[in-house]
Write an enzyme that holds these catalytic residues in place. Structure first.
Site, PDB file in Angstrom:
ATOM      1  N   PHE A 112       2.316   5.568   4.927  1.00 55.06           N
ATOM      2  CA  PHE A 112       1.926   4.504   5.859  1.00 55.06           C
ATOM      3  C   PHE A 112       2.933   3.353   5.907  1.00 55.06           C
ATOM      4  CE2 PHE A 112       0.479   2.540   1.963  1.00 55.06           C
ATOM      5  CZ  PHE A 112       0.383   1.178   2.202  1.00 55.06           C
ATOM      6  N   LYS A 113       3.743   3.240   4.874  1.00 55.91           N
ATOM      7  CA  LYS A 113       4.658   2.097   4.813  1.00 55.91           C
ATOM      8  C   LYS A 113       5.752   2.191   5.874  1.00 55.91           C
ATOM      9  CE  LYS A 113       3.162   1.167   0.245  1.00 55.91           C
ATOM     10  NZ  LYS A 113       3.324   1.142  -1.183  1.00 55.91           N
ATOM     11  N   ASP A 114       5.972   3.392   6.432  1.00 54.58           N
ATOM     12  CA  ASP A 114       6.923   3.520   7.543  1.00 54.58           C
ATOM     13  C   ASP A 114       6.501   2.645   8.727  1.00 54.58           C
ATOM     14  OD1 ASP A 114       8.683   5.419   6.383  1.00 54.58           O
ATOM     15  OD2 ASP A 114       7.307   7.049   6.862  1.00 54.58           O
ATOM     16  N   LEU A 117       7.101  -1.296   7.600  1.00 56.74           N
ATOM     17  CA  LEU A 117       8.500  -1.551   7.243  1.00 56.74           C
ATOM     18  C   LEU A 117       9.437  -1.281   8.410  1.00 56.74           C
ATOM     19  CD1 LEU A 117       8.503  -0.345   3.560  1.00 56.74           C
ATOM     20  CD2 LEU A 117       9.327  -2.554   4.359  1.00 56.74           C
ATOM     21  N   THR A 145       6.935   2.585  -1.167  1.00 52.65           N
ATOM     22  CA  THR A 145       7.596   1.426  -0.534  1.00 52.65           C
ATOM     23  C   THR A 145       9.110   1.601  -0.526  1.00 52.65           C
ATOM     24  OG1 THR A 145       5.824  -0.046  -1.231  1.00 52.65           O
ATOM     25  CG2 THR A 145       7.904  -1.086  -0.627  1.00 52.65           C
TER      26      THR A 145
END
Length: 479
Positions: A112-114, A117, A145
């Site tokens: 999900f950090k894509d 970020l 991350t």
């Protein structure tokens, strides 16, 4: 839109200032001075929007056209999501017995950090071009991350990135996603410690305000407001996809189940709630249960040690975004928040004031889940749906199963799925299931890797400072 520190001792800044700062100079975290209130008509208008369009609406509210025009904002966010594998960017899987799983993992690194970020890196590069400046980004990671941060900035001409990963505490795939990106601006360290321990040298470096300023340092961990901002869209999208109808008065509720470590997604949900989104929040954690104990008993204190679990990205003892939640629920009480967090930093143990604990337990339900429950949940979801969960998603889905098995009446429920099972073959095997590994992940094994060691007994803060200084010297030579 202005941003203030949760500890109240730093000057207010605009979005650009908050983006470049990470921690505020007083050690607090930036929050919007005021939250826009969304009326019923706005929610109805937003209810048909795609995920990228929701991100655009939220970012427009919190950034402001004087910093980034609406047209430019649209271009930056479209670019951030251009390499996602799913046409919707984020996809809701509707499974048996009311199980809704919101797949947040269709980006390049399968996590999900894509989402946050990718957007944050676009904003960052936009402002750097305007400032004609270069920065060094320092990131500590428990697994996902680091790879998402590297993916978002590798090859960027105005950004160097230093990532500290906890050697032996990530999965093999997570590690390879970081160590095989052999770009000049990417510098990866394998630390002989857990994710809380590797945060210590980062915090020490950022505490030296003159050093931070001299070397243009910033963080892309979820201390960064920009990431929390984008993650608010998860909650809006979950609500609009799962609410039965927006024609009733009052609007129907939806329960969003948030699996978390550092509480960034939870903070995003609490802010969405305060803006008028009618969601109930449930937070699900693994056996590193500080958030669960805080919600249940007001016990915000460290355990003796971080316990390694199958949901390794959530093996965190210091959920720094809880500070944002305490500030929000206390009615922006920066003096109280500062006293609470300074006591926690001194003693590693705080009992929440009764009123704050009462507000927290009203706003959020919670559950802590063992490794055994994680594998049972993965196995059950496969048997019932032929659907493979990652261990972190299973932490959320186990809460759903617990509620449905009790046959408790509840609003529609949506479980956030932060990563693809493809990243966690060890956990899939532990659940007695067969991993499904995409070719681009299999290809990581044959790539050359590069990773410097930070060993026990080394001075990690000094090593980090030396690396930053070396990058600054190279920058001067090349310019």
């Amino acid at each position: 839109m202005w941003y203030v520190s949760t500890r109240g001792m730093a000057p207010r800044v605009d979005f650009e200032g908050a983006l470049f700062s990470g921690y505020a100079p007083d050690g607090g975290l930036y929050m919007p001075e005021e939250l826009p209130q969304l009326d019923r008509e706005t929610l109805r208008q937003w209810s048909t929007l795609s995920y990228p369009d929701l991100v655009k609406e939220l970012c427009a509210l919190f950034i402001g056209p004087q910093l980034i025009s609406r047209d430019d904002l649209t271009g930056l966010i479209d670019r951030a999501f251009s390499r996602f594998r799913h046409k919707e960017v984020v996809h809701l899987s509707r499974l048996r017995n009311g199980l809704n799983v919101l797949e947040l993992w269709h980006g390049v690194t399968y996590a999900f950090k894509d989402l946050s970020l990718g957007c944050t890196a676009q904003f960052l590069q936009r402002f750097l071009e305007k400032r004609k400046q270069r920065v060094t980004v320092v990131v500590g990671t428990s697994g996902d991350t680091g790879s998402a941060a590297i993916e978002s900035v590798h090859g960027a001409k105005n950004v160097d990135i230093i990532v500290l990963l906890p050697k032996g505490h990530c999965t093999r795939i997570q590690e390879l996603q970081m160590t095989t990106v052999l770009r000049e601006n990417v510098h990866v360290f394998g630390v002989e410690g857990n994710s809380d321990e590797l945060d210590e040298p980062i915090k020490a470096v950022f505490a030296d305000v003159a050093f931070v300023k001299k070397h243009n340092l910033m963080s892309l961990n979820s201390i960064n407001w920009s990431r929390v901002l984008v993650q608010m869209a998860h909650h809006f999208f979950a609500y609009f996809r799962c609410a039965p109808s927006l024609d009733t008065d009052p609007l129907p509720a939806v329960e969003v189940v948030v699996p978390t470590g550092a509480a960034g997604n939870l903070a995003a949900g609490c802010i969405a709630q305060k803006m008028g989104l009618p969601i109930h929040l449930a937070v699900a954690v693994n056996c590193n249960d500080i958030i669960h104990r805080t919600v249940q008993r007001g016990d915000f204190s460290l355990s003796r040690a971080v316990k390694p679990t199958l949901a390794s990205a959530m093996d965190i003892q210091v959920p720094y975004n809880m500070e944002r939640i305490f500030w929000l629920l206390s009615g922006s009480d920066s003096q109280g928040t500062r006293a609470l967090m300074e006591q926690f930093e001194r003693t590693q143990s705080v009992s929440l004031p009764e009123e704050l604990h009462s507000k927290l337990s009203e706003a959020v339900a919670s559950e802590s889940v063992s490794d055994e429950t994680i594998t049972q949940t993965m196995s059950r979801c496969w048997e019932e749906n032929w659907y493979l969960l990652c261990p972190h998603s299973a932490v959320a889905v186990s809460y759903h199963y617990q509620q449905t098995d009790r046959q408790q009446p509840s609003p529609p429920r949506c479980c956030l799925a932060p990563a693809s099972a493809a990243k966690f073959p060890e956990a899939v095997l532990a659940a007695g299931l067969t991993p499904e590994t995409p070719p681009e992940i299999l290809a990581l094994e044959s790539k050359e890797a590069r990773c410097a060691a930070m060993r026990k007994g080394d001075d990690w803060t000094l090593m980090l400072r030396d690396t930053i200084e070396k990058l600054s010297r190279q920058r001067v030579i090349s310019s």
